[in-house]
Design a protein around this motif. Structure first.
Motif, mmCIF file in Angstrom:
data_model
loop_
_atom_site.group_PDB
_atom_site.id
_atom_site.type_symbol
_atom_site.label_atom_id
_atom_site.label_comp_id
_atom_site.label_asym_id
_atom_site.label_seq_id
_atom_site.Cartn_x
_atom_site.Cartn_y
_atom_site.Cartn_z
ATOM 1 N N GLU A 71 40.305 39.128 7.152
ATOM 2 C CA GLU A 71 39.986 39.348 5.736
ATOM 3 C C GLU A 71 38.626 38.786 5.341
ATOM 4 O O GLU A 71 38.280 38.822 4.163
ATOM 5 C CB GLU A 71 41.074 38.737 4.837
ATOM 6 N N SER A 72 37.865 38.244 6.294
ATOM 7 C CA SER A 72 36.648 37.521 5.936
ATOM 8 C C SER A 72 35.459 37.948 6.776
ATOM 9 O O SER A 72 35.511 37.907 8.004
ATOM 10 C CB SER A 72 36.862 36.008 6.115
ATOM 11 N N ILE A 73 34.378 38.339 6.090
ATOM 12 C CA ILE A 73 33.131 38.670 6.768
ATOM 13 C C ILE A 73 31.966 38.102 5.961
ATOM 14 O O ILE A 73 32.003 38.105 4.725
ATOM 15 C CB ILE A 73 32.976 40.200 6.943
ATOM 16 N N TYR A 74 30.986 37.580 6.659
ATOM 17 C CA TYR A 74 29.771 37.083 6.011
ATOM 18 C C TYR A 74 28.576 37.461 6.862
ATOM 19 O O TYR A 74 28.608 37.353 8.093
ATOM 20 C CB TYR A 74 29.799 35.555 5.828
ATOM 21 N N ALA A 75 27.492 37.911 6.219
ATOM 22 C CA ALA A 75 26.273 38.282 6.925
ATOM 23 C C ALA A 75 25.109 37.448 6.414
ATOM 24 O O ALA A 75 24.888 37.348 5.203
ATOM 25 C CB ALA A 75 25.984 39.775 6.729
ATOM 26 N N SER A 76 24.376 36.830 7.329
ATOM 27 C CA SER A 76 23.238 35.982 6.970
ATOM 28 C C SER A 76 21.960 36.816 6.907
ATOM 29 O O SER A 76 21.555 37.425 7.902
ATOM 30 C CB SER A 76 23.073 34.864 7.998
ATOM 31 N N GLN A 77 21.310 36.817 5.743
ATOM 32 C CA GLN A 77 20.054 37.543 5.580
ATOM 33 C C GLN A 77 18.939 36.884 6.407
ATOM 34 O O GLN A 77 17.982 37.549 6.816
ATOM 35 C CB GLN A 77 19.643 37.564 4.099
ATOM 36 N N SER A 82 40.984 34.092 3.313
ATOM 37 C CA SER A 82 40.901 35.360 2.581
ATOM 38 C C SER A 82 39.468 35.768 2.269
ATOM 39 O O SER A 82 39.226 36.921 1.916
ATOM 40 C CB SER A 82 41.708 35.280 1.273
ATOM 41 N N ALA A 83 38.506 34.853 2.384
ATOM 42 C CA ALA A 83 37.095 35.197 2.130
ATOM 43 C C ALA A 83 36.202 34.073 2.651
ATOM 44 O O ALA A 83 36.626 32.919 2.785
ATOM 45 C CB ALA A 83 36.837 35.428 0.652
ATOM 46 N N LEU A 84 34.938 34.451 2.916
ATOM 47 C CA LEU A 84 33.983 33.512 3.500
ATOM 48 C C LEU A 84 32.604 33.718 2.890
ATOM 49 O O LEU A 84 32.168 34.849 2.686
ATOM 50 C CB LEU A 84 33.901 33.742 5.016
ATOM 51 N N ALA A 85 31.936 32.608 2.560
ATOM 52 C CA ALA A 85 30.552 32.668 2.072
ATOM 53 C C ALA A 85 29.812 31.444 2.593
ATOM 54 O O ALA A 85 30.426 30.486 3.086
ATOM 55 C CB ALA A 85 30.503 32.714 0.553
ATOM 56 N N ARG A 86 28.483 31.489 2.462
ATOM 57 C CA ARG A 86 27.676 30.365 2.932
ATOM 58 C C ARG A 86 26.585 30.051 1.924
ATOM 59 O O ARG A 86 25.932 30.960 1.390
ATOM 60 C CB ARG A 86 27.036 30.702 4.277
ATOM 61 N N ASP A 87 26.431 28.769 1.632
ATOM 62 C CA ASP A 87 25.308 28.321 0.823
ATOM 63 C C ASP A 87 24.112 28.204 1.767
ATOM 64 O O ASP A 87 24.028 27.262 2.547
ATOM 65 C CB ASP A 87 25.630 26.968 0.174
ATOM 66 N N GLU A 88 23.222 29.173 1.705
ATOM 67 C CA GLU A 88 22.106 29.201 2.660
ATOM 68 C C GLU A 88 21.129 28.046 2.458
ATOM 69 O O GLU A 88 20.310 27.766 3.338
ATOM 70 C CB GLU A 88 21.363 30.543 2.562
ATOM 71 N N HIS A 89 21.200 27.360 1.322
ATOM 72 C CA HIS A 89 20.317 26.207 1.097
ATOM 73 C C HIS A 89 20.783 24.984 1.896
ATOM 74 O O HIS A 89 19.968 24.184 2.340
ATOM 75 C CB HIS A 89 20.253 25.862 -0.395
ATOM 76 N N THR A 90 22.099 24.833 2.039
ATOM 77 C CA THR A 90 22.646 23.675 2.745
ATOM 78 C C THR A 90 23.231 24.047 4.103
ATOM 79 O O THR A 90 23.434 23.165 4.944
ATOM 80 C CB THR A 90 23.753 23.010 1.910
ATOM 81 N N ALA A 114 31.197 34.879 -3.159
ATOM 82 C CA ALA A 114 29.789 35.188 -2.894
ATOM 83 C C ALA A 114 28.892 34.274 -3.719
ATOM 84 O O ALA A 114 29.304 33.746 -4.761
ATOM 85 C CB ALA A 114 29.486 36.650 -3.223
ATOM 86 N N PHE A 115 27.647 34.100 -3.256
ATOM 87 C CA PHE A 115 26.609 33.380 -3.985
ATOM 88 C C PHE A 115 25.530 34.369 -4.399
ATOM 89 O O PHE A 115 25.255 35.345 -3.690
ATOM 90 C CB PHE A 115 25.956 32.305 -3.113
ATOM 91 N N ASP A 116 24.869 34.087 -5.536
ATOM 92 C CA ASP A 116 23.662 34.840 -5.857
ATOM 93 C C ASP A 116 22.445 33.973 -5.528
ATOM 94 O O ASP A 116 22.585 32.855 -5.026
ATOM 95 C CB ASP A 116 23.666 35.328 -7.314
#
Length: 288
Positions: free
Chosen positions: A144-150, A212-220, A260-262
């Motif tokens: 249920e969880s996918i995250y893609a790093s820009q 159920s979901a995954l996100a990443r704070d790209e700053h930390t 998600a993060f903006d």
């Protein structure tokens, strides 16, 4: 009469004891650093997004939010706060759980581990032409969880329900690198997180975290791992070591299924609705 009078005097004391006993038994609902989970900005979804699951932004821009729902192969788009939405059809009916937008490619995750990929340029068309479906690239299980790093072009997938995870008290997942030119997912590593501390402390079920979901704070570099079943948000270090846990209040988080993060590091969590409530997206502004 004296006996009755004593009972009347004791009644307030008894009620006070009950109040404090109930108060002490309530779970502690905390917020991650920089956010206040008691003060969300709520965006109520239209009826066709009652079962909203994954959410994502294009290049982290918050002017338009993209989402999917469980059953229909449709990618929805709408301005924040505006119920009116448009969509493109990318597939037949299925069990779609999460999505990510990696540069110019949309990636949609099915619960069986299949990934549907198509150009972001087709997100504004009526129907996606020739989407690519990646099959059997993940170990057998429920996802249920996918995250893609820009930044790195890597794609991270976590298993919600895998046999080996239950045996060893772990959370597992897979890492891929997406080749934009060839439109290929190249295996690039594995994810392993030790859940034994969470299980022994009773914070999660013995059967696992049930992500159920995954996100990443790209700053930390910190991972934000959401569990709807356990009503829990786990924050982990870049190398998947647990740093903190935050129990979620069910009166605010009905069924958290997307995160998600903006680009301003505001945090968004989507919740499926039910017979009594509509689906929604909660926005938590980043505190300076």
């Amino acid at each position: 009469m004296r006996y009755l009078s004593n009972k009347i005097y004791l009644l307030p004391v008894f009620l006070v004891l009950i109040f404090f006993a109930c108060k002490s038994s309530r779970p502690d609902f905390t917020s991650p650093a920089g956010y206040d989970f008691k003060k969300p900005e709520k965006f109520i979804m239209p009826d066709n997004l009652l079962e909203i699951s994954g959410i994502a932004f294009y290049k982290d821009k918050s002017d338009t939010i993209y989402s999917i729902q469980d059953e229909d192969g449709r990618l929805f788009r709408q301005a924040w706060g505006k119920k009116k939405q448009l969509h493109t059809t990318f597939g037949k009916k299925g069990d779609y759980e999460d999505l990510a937008i990696l540069k110019e490619t949309v990636l949609v995750l099915n619960s069986n581990g299949e990934i549907t990929a198509f150009p972001f340029s087709q997100a504004t068309t009526q129907k996606v032409q020739r989407p690519k479906i990646f099959k059997k690239i993940l170990p057998k299980g429920e996802y249920e969880s996918i995250y893609a790093s820009q930044q790195t072009g890597q794609v991270f997938l976590i298993c919600k329900n895998c046999k080996e995870d239950k045996k060893h008290g772990e959370l597992s997942g897979s890492i891929f690198t997406f080749d934009q030119a060839k439109q290929e997912l190249i295996p690039s590593g594995e994810i392993n997180m030790d859940l034994s501390a969470l299980i022994s402390s009773g914070q999660i079920l013995k059967t696992g975290l049930k992500t159920s979901a995954l996100a990443r704070d790209e700053h930390t570099g910190e991972w934000y791992i959401l569990s709807s079943v356990n009503k829990l948000l786990v924050i982990a270090s870049p190398d998947w070591k647990i740093k903190s846990t935050h129990r979620l209040n069910s009166s605010t988080f009905n069924q958290p299924e997307g995160i998600a993060f903006d680009k301003e590091r505001n945090l968004y969590i989507s919740n499926e609705g039910d017979e009594l409530s509509s689906g929604n997206i909660l926005k938590f502004k980043r505190k300076s």
